[in-house]
Design an enzyme around this catalytic site. Structure first.
Site, short mmCIF file in Angstrom:
data_model
loop_
_atom_site.label_atom_id
_atom_site.label_comp_id
_atom_site.label_asym_id
_atom_site.label_seq_id
_atom_site.Cartn_x
_atom_site.Cartn_y
_atom_site.Cartn_z
N HIS A 1 0.85 -1.20 0.00
CA HIS A 1 0.00 0.00 0.00
C HIS A 1 0.88 1.25 0.00
O HIS A 1 0.66 2.18 -0.79
CB HIS A 1 -0.91 -0.03 1.24
CG HIS A 1 -1.72 1.22 1.44
ND1 HIS A 1 -3.06 1.30 1.14
CD2 HIS A 1 -1.39 2.45 1.91
CE1 HIS A 1 -3.51 2.51 1.41
NE2 HIS A 1 -2.50 3.23 1.89
N GLU A 2 1.88 1.27 0.87
CA GLU A 2 2.75 2.44 0.96
C GLU A 2 3.66 2.55 -0.26
O GLU A 2 3.97 3.66 -0.72
CB GLU A 2 3.57 2.40 2.25
CG GLU A 2 2.76 2.38 3.54
CD GLU A 2 1.83 3.58 3.69
OE1 GLU A 2 2.11 4.64 3.10
OE2 GLU A 2 0.80 3.45 4.39
N HIS B 1 2.04 4.47 -2.98
CA HIS B 1 2.20 5.92 -2.76
C HIS B 1 3.57 6.38 -3.23
O HIS B 1 3.71 7.35 -3.98
CB HIS B 1 2.08 6.26 -1.27
CG HIS B 1 0.71 6.23 -0.71
ND1 HIS B 1 -0.33 6.97 -1.20
CD2 HIS B 1 0.20 5.55 0.36
CE1 HIS B 1 -1.42 6.75 -0.48
NE2 HIS B 1 -1.12 5.89 0.47
N ASP C 1 -4.66 7.71 -1.22
CA ASP C 1 -5.60 6.89 -0.46
C ASP C 1 -7.01 7.01 -1.00
O ASP C 1 -7.43 8.07 -1.47
CB ASP C 1 -5.58 7.30 1.02
CG ASP C 1 -4.28 6.93 1.70
OD1 ASP C 1 -3.75 5.85 1.40
OD2 ASP C 1 -3.81 7.72 2.54
#
EC number: 3.4.-.-
Length: 902
Positions: free
Chosen positions: A155-156, A159, A166
């Protein structure tokens, strides 16, 4: 092909795919060069490295599946701090450092701050700065709250690497859908769950259905979406990667374009997968064939070492012009005396058409060690320019002192052209050294920046600004992550002092700094008179300032011990009219106290006009943002033209998120091609500047799950008390260099309004008040976020896709009375939507464009929603029965509070 040219082409292509500092590159579907660095303040713990390895190994498999077989992690470097015990398996780092790491492991600044997050403040698709995990996150199994650590890492990583955002919104967890139902902010809408309020008072906890808020007509503020533990939805990783079924990103087919989340705001409602698949990584990474799973990643363990720096300084004949030799020596002396950290190994090389090793590496432990090097700064300029000879001598000074060039730093300063500079590119690449370059004047070799780019070094340009060389040297500080070691600039000013006139000023010295504090003055003709007074009234005069021993027209005062906190005042005069500079540097007051910091950089180091450049400045204390500061950028073009820009943290224009401590502005005021320098000044605004105690855009804290018909709640997130959300900040000053950037294809000057349109409005809000719709937004400018737009074009529709896909054919709002304000101002406008039949429950969507006198039009703004609801009872009826049914399902469920984390 010439070997050096081949190396150059490879490195140039590699750099085009990376951020300013990251070493990550994609090779045959595998990510290589990923650096995970542990902060020096983290105590040694035998469990930490195995946990990191397990997380990355787990993440690699999940990433491979989520990317549809395109990418995985091939090799990872884990950098441990110098404070940890040595082990045989620890290797020496090359160009890896804490400051350039893709992932940092560091304690939170505040208690209860273990939420993972990515420092990300660029535009859609821009790469982030770093991922931050805390040791506690890595060592505690919070599976119910975040999901497996490997999934959190992916998930990170999305980014950091692909610039997506998000798909949740903790500030707006619910919204009104176009179907007139209240929906949780999420992607995809196939993720099911229940909406509840959980209240605990004096040990008694009650869970109930959410009620409607009479003002917003949405759910009350404490309402929370509780997901079902068992799902069929496969997306999305940017919403809840913790759900077992979630193994993919939202695509065009299942993307929720209505949700009021940052992904929709920043990426024009594009799905995360749409952004990811158009990234540079995916252009060269077709799905792997014939393999079920990628090989597990390999790990290298590295240990930070003592800093090794060698100055390589130009003393060729052209350095005699415009006091360049003296200015270089002033800056180099300041660097050696005030900036370089104790225990560092430092050497000195000078060069013209040949090179001379003035000092082999000396370990800096006292002031006498500095003086051994400063005594050898060049006193005369003569000869030609051979940069390669200087670099080779620098490497020799390092290796002859039994140190490796790999990971060592070279500070290279030159003002001259050198046609032979390319001949040593291959040797530089092999050396593993990090080369920081300082181009002095407009004639410095054009290939100079390539040396910085190919080695991960910093790049600077200095010309007319008298302080620019000192600012550049002051920026080249430790990259170990130990902030208490870094020298900080509190002041950097130049004054044109007339004979007999007094110049008065102040320097606030805040309580986070005060050790190793220096006041330095330089002059052009004759040493001035100076009076300096500390906050308690103690005075220092000219005789207290120690003259340099090299006749380079500088003097310094070192404040004994720890300097007094408060406002220092100074007065300067002289018998001769001349230019005088004042520089103040200091270090942290205590190793355990995080100092206030400012850093700055441009969005690109190289720009082709008319590309949009953005100035970024980050103001923080530890990992916490400083809000409400006065932040100003000074940008100087190659031939001396200066532009001053006030930077904003208002969530508009170039700024991604309001009040996150990242101050930004578009830069468009180009004056010709060549090098530009960036300098940023930060000042506290009395009663306005404050420290935010909440980190924005962190991983979603999962409140609980619905399991087998029962609501099982996780422990509530430890809340920061309302009165402790922000803390006041005392007066402070910071000055920092943002390095240099190069521009090509730009006109000497001109009307950029014929090239750049107004910036996109990103914060449009709409609300029905009576029969009128009230709009608010931040004004864009004539040229992006500068100046004043010519007019606004406002349109509305009952269908958001009309505005998104066919804005020009949506219903036009009469806004002829609306005169745009200066960029950055708050705009308000109200109108009565007479072309629609206004009934209870009607939803109207509004968007806005701005144009300038050259008829260049901005992008369509974010789409705002206004819902007409007359009363709570009527609104429930108007919204249909679905919401009541969804809200009340809790009464058929059992609620369990899960106090023990699995």
């Amino acid at each position: 092909m010439v070997p050096g040219l081949q190396v150059l082409l490879f490195l140039t292509l590699h750099l085009l795919q990376n951020t300013e500092s990251s070493m990550v590159h994609l090779n045959s579907n595998g990510y290589e060069g990923v650096v995970i660095a542990i902060n020096p303040s983290v105590p040694e713990d035998e469990r930490l490295i195995p946990s990191i390895k397990e997380m990355v190994t787990q993440a690699s498999t999940y990433l491979f599946e989520a990317s549809q077989g395109r990418v995985y992690f091939r090799n990872i470097s884990i950098l441990v701090p110098m404070t940890w015990k040595s082990k045989p398996e620890y290797l020496m780092p090359k160009r890896e450092s804490y400051d350039k790491a893709d992932v940092i492991v560091a304690d939170p600044h505040l208690q209860h701050g273990d939420d993972p997050y990515t420092l990300q403040y660029g535009q859609c698709g821009d790469r982030g700065q770093y991922i931050h995990f805390t040791p506690n996150f890595l060592l505690t199994d919070n599976l119910r709250i975040y999901g497996p650590r490997g999934r959190v890492f992916v998930h990170e990583w999305a980014h950091l690497r692909w610039g997506v955002f998000d798909e949740y919104n903790v500030d707006q967890p619910f919204y009104m859908s176009r179907k007139n139902t209240i929906e949780a902010t999420r992607c995809s809408t196939r993720i099911t769950g229940t909406n509840v309020v959980h209240n605990c008072e004096r040990g008694n906890c009650v869970t109930r259905a959410c009620r409607r808020d009479s003002k917003t007509r949405l759910y009350e503020p404490k309402c929370t979406f509780i997901p079902d533990k068992i799902q069929t939805a496969g997306a999305s990783i940017m919403f809840m990667q913790n759900l077992n079924s979630v193994v993919e990103f939202c695509t065009e087919k299942n993307h929720n374009a209505e949700a009021p989340n940052l992904q929709n705001k920043m990426c024009n409602r594009r799905s995360t997968w749409d952004v990811i698949k158009t990234s540079a990584d995916f252009q060269n990474a077709p799905p792997m064939r014939g393999t079920e799973a990628p090989p597990p990643p390999t790990f290298s363990l590295l240990k930070s070492r003592r800093r090794v720096v060698c100055l390589v300084l130009d003393k060729s004949g052209s350095m005699d012009k415009e006091d360049r030799l003296i200015r270089m020596n002033q800056a180099a002396e300041l660097y050696l005396t005030q900036i370089v950290e104790k225990e560092s190994m430092v050497g000195l090389v000078t060069f013209d058409s040949a090179a001379h090793i003035q000092n082999y590496l000396i370990k800096i432990t006292s002031s006498s060690d500095y003086q051994k090097i400063t005594a050898n700064l060049p006193q005369q300029a003569s000869g030609g320019t051979s940069i390669c000879h200087g670099l080779q001598a620098g490497f020799q000074a390092i290796t002859s002192s039994d140190q490796s060039t790999s990971g060592s730093e070279i500070v290279l300063l030159t003002d001259g052209e050198d046609n032979g500079i390319r001949s040593c590119f291959e040797a530089v690449s092999r050396s593993g050294a990090i080369i920081h370059t300082i181009a002095l004047g407009p004639s410095a070799a054009r290939e100079l920046e390539t040396l910085s780019d190919m080695t991960g070094g910093l790049r600077f340009y200095a010309n007319k600004d008298l302080n620019s060389l000192i600012d550049a040297f002051s920026r080249i500080s430790s990259t170990s992550g130990s902030v208490s070691q870094q020298a900080l600039q509190l002041e950097s000013k130049a004054f044109d002092v007339r004979a007999g006139a007094w110049i008065n000023g102040t320097v606030p010295l805040d309580s986070t700094v005060g050790n190793d504090t220096f006041f330095v003055i330089t002059w052009m003709v004759k040493k001035p008179e100076i009076i300096l007074q500390d906050p308690k009234g103690k005075k220092y005069t000219t005789s207290d300032f120690q003259d340099d021993k090299l006749n380079i027209r500088s003097a310094r005062l070192q404040i004994p011990g720890t300097a007094e906190t408060g406002t220092w005042t100074y007065s300067i005069t002289g018998t001769k009219s001349q230019l005088i500079t004042m520089t103040v540097t200091t270090r942290a007051r205590s190793p355990t106290m995080e100092p206030l910091l400012a850093t700055a950089h441009m969005s690109q180091s190289t720009a082709q006009y008319p590309s949009r450049m953005i100035v970024y400045a980050r103001v923080s204390q530890g990992f916490l943002p400083v809000l409400g500061a006065n932040v100003t950028a000074l940008i100087e073009a190659e031939h001396g033209h200066q532009v001053t820009l006030e930077l904003w943290d208002n969530g508009a224009g170039a700024d991604t998120v309001k009040n996150d401590g990242i101050y930004t502005r578009y830069f468009t005021d180009y004056h010709g091609n060549g090098r530009y320098s960036l300098k940023v000044r930060v000042q506290a605004q009395r009663n306005k500047t404050r420290l935010s105690l909440r980190q924005k855009n962190k991983s979603l804290y999962i409140p609980g799950y619905v399991e087998n018909g029962k609501i099982v709640l996780n422990p509530p997130r430890p809340d920061v008390q309302e009165e402790a959300i922000e803390a006041t900040v005392e007066d402070f000053n910071r000055v920092t260099s943002g390095g240099s950037f190069t521009v090509s294809g730009a006109p000497p000057d001109g009307d950029h309004a014929r090239v750049f349109p107004p910036s996109k409005v990103t914060d449009l809000e709409a609300e029905f008040i009576g029969d009128y719709i009230h709009l608010t937004w931040t004004a864009p400018g004539k040229v992006l976020d500068n100046g004043r737009a010519h007019r606004y074009i406002i349109r509305m529709s009952q269908h958001p896709l009309d505005l998104q896909e066919d804005f020009n054919n949506a219903t036009l709002v009469n806004a002829s009375s609306l005169i745009p304000k200066e960029a950055g101002s708050k705009e308000t406008f109200k109108f009565k939507p007479e072309t629609f039949k206004i009934a209870n429950g009607i939803q109207l969507y509004i968007a806005i464009q701005a144009d300038n006198e050259a008829s260049l039009t901005s992008e369509v703004s974010n789409i705002a929603q206004a819902v007409k609801l007359t009363s709570l009872e009527d609104s429930i009826s108007a919204l249909g029965d679905d919401i009541s049914a969804i809200s009340m399902t809790i009464w058929g469920l059992t609620v369990i509070f899960n106090s023990i984390l699995n």
